[in-house]
Design a protein around this motif. Structure first.
Motif, short mmCIF file in Angstrom:
data_model
loop_
_atom_site.label_atom_id
_atom_site.label_comp_id
_atom_site.label_asym_id
_atom_site.label_seq_id
_atom_site.Cartn_x
_atom_site.Cartn_y
_atom_site.Cartn_z
N THR A 53 -23.21 -16.30 22.52
CA THR A 53 -22.29 -17.07 21.70
C THR A 53 -21.90 -18.37 22.42
O THR A 53 -21.86 -18.37 23.66
CB THR A 53 -21.02 -16.23 21.41
N THR A 57 -22.90 -21.21 14.60
CA THR A 57 -21.57 -21.05 14.01
C THR A 57 -20.70 -22.26 14.36
O THR A 57 -21.03 -23.04 15.25
CB THR A 57 -20.91 -19.75 14.53
N ASP A 173 -18.47 -15.80 12.42
CA ASP A 173 -18.15 -14.53 13.08
C ASP A 173 -16.81 -14.00 12.58
O ASP A 173 -16.66 -12.80 12.32
CB ASP A 173 -18.11 -14.72 14.60
#
Length: 203
Positions: A53, A57, A173
């Motif tokens: 991550t 996103t 997320d």
């Protein structure tokens, strides 16, 4: 009676989304698309330094936490963050951990990409490396962040509406967690919520 939390437009959006399985993605979603898929399923085995991550996103924090999976034999790692023109906007220096937070704010309202170099006695390993797609993310503008936080507070008890609001700004997320919360909410049909989750993951 308790005042309605959702505006008429939001109520319509929720009904339409549940009926059709569709939702609104942000304009920059297309530029992020295809960059989460490489980290799912069997591709993980092909990416020893799988980037965890942020990938594919939006993020709220201008100093997001970067994390990745370890590489066998690596004695250190370094992270580099680039803008759309491949100019470096941040770098970590050598790290002995598999996560890093920048010391300075990254530019907001921009698509950025990042990569990790694993330093090993036998040579360096860079991930992602071509032909793997870039690991891209989008740092939300201050205005978008305050709108998202307001939605999160106001829609705390309306998981589908919250999931739609978070999807609209690319906080995928967080949106996924909201929709997962709706699966156990008796007001919604689980099959309809699952369809939204499927659509979100296939973005």
């Amino acid at each position: 009676s308790t005042p309605a939390i959702l505006t008429p437009d939001e109520s319509n959006d929720v009904a339409l989304a549940l009926e059709s399985g569709r939702m609104q993605f942000p304009p920059h979603a297309a530029l992020l698309r295809g960059h989460a898929g490489t980290l799912l399923g069997t591709a993980e085995a092909e990416t020893p330094a799988g980037l965890t991550t942020p990938v594919g996103t939006s993020v709220i924090d201008a100093r997001p936490l970067f994390s990745w999976t370890p590489v066998d034999g690596a004695t250190a790692y370094s992270v580099a963050v680039f803008d759309e023109r491949f100019r470096e906007v941040a770098s970590s220096g050598r790290l002995d951990t598999t996560s890093w937070t920048p010391r300075r704010n990254l530019p907001r309202n921009r698509i950025l990409a990042w990569q990790v170099t694993a330093h090993r006695p036998g040579g360096e390993v860079v991930r992602p490396a071509p032909p793997q797609p870039e690991a891209r993310f989008f740092v939300l503008s201050v205005a978008a962040v305050s709108a998202a936080e307001a939605s999160r507070a106001r829609l705390a008890t309306e998981p589908v509406a919250l999931g739609l609001a978070l999807t609209k700004v690319g906080l995928f997320d967080d949106a996924q967690r909201a929709f997962e919360g709706a699966l156990t909410d008796a007001r919604y049909k689980p099959a309809q919520v699952r369809a939204l989750l499927t659509r979100l993951r296939a973005r």
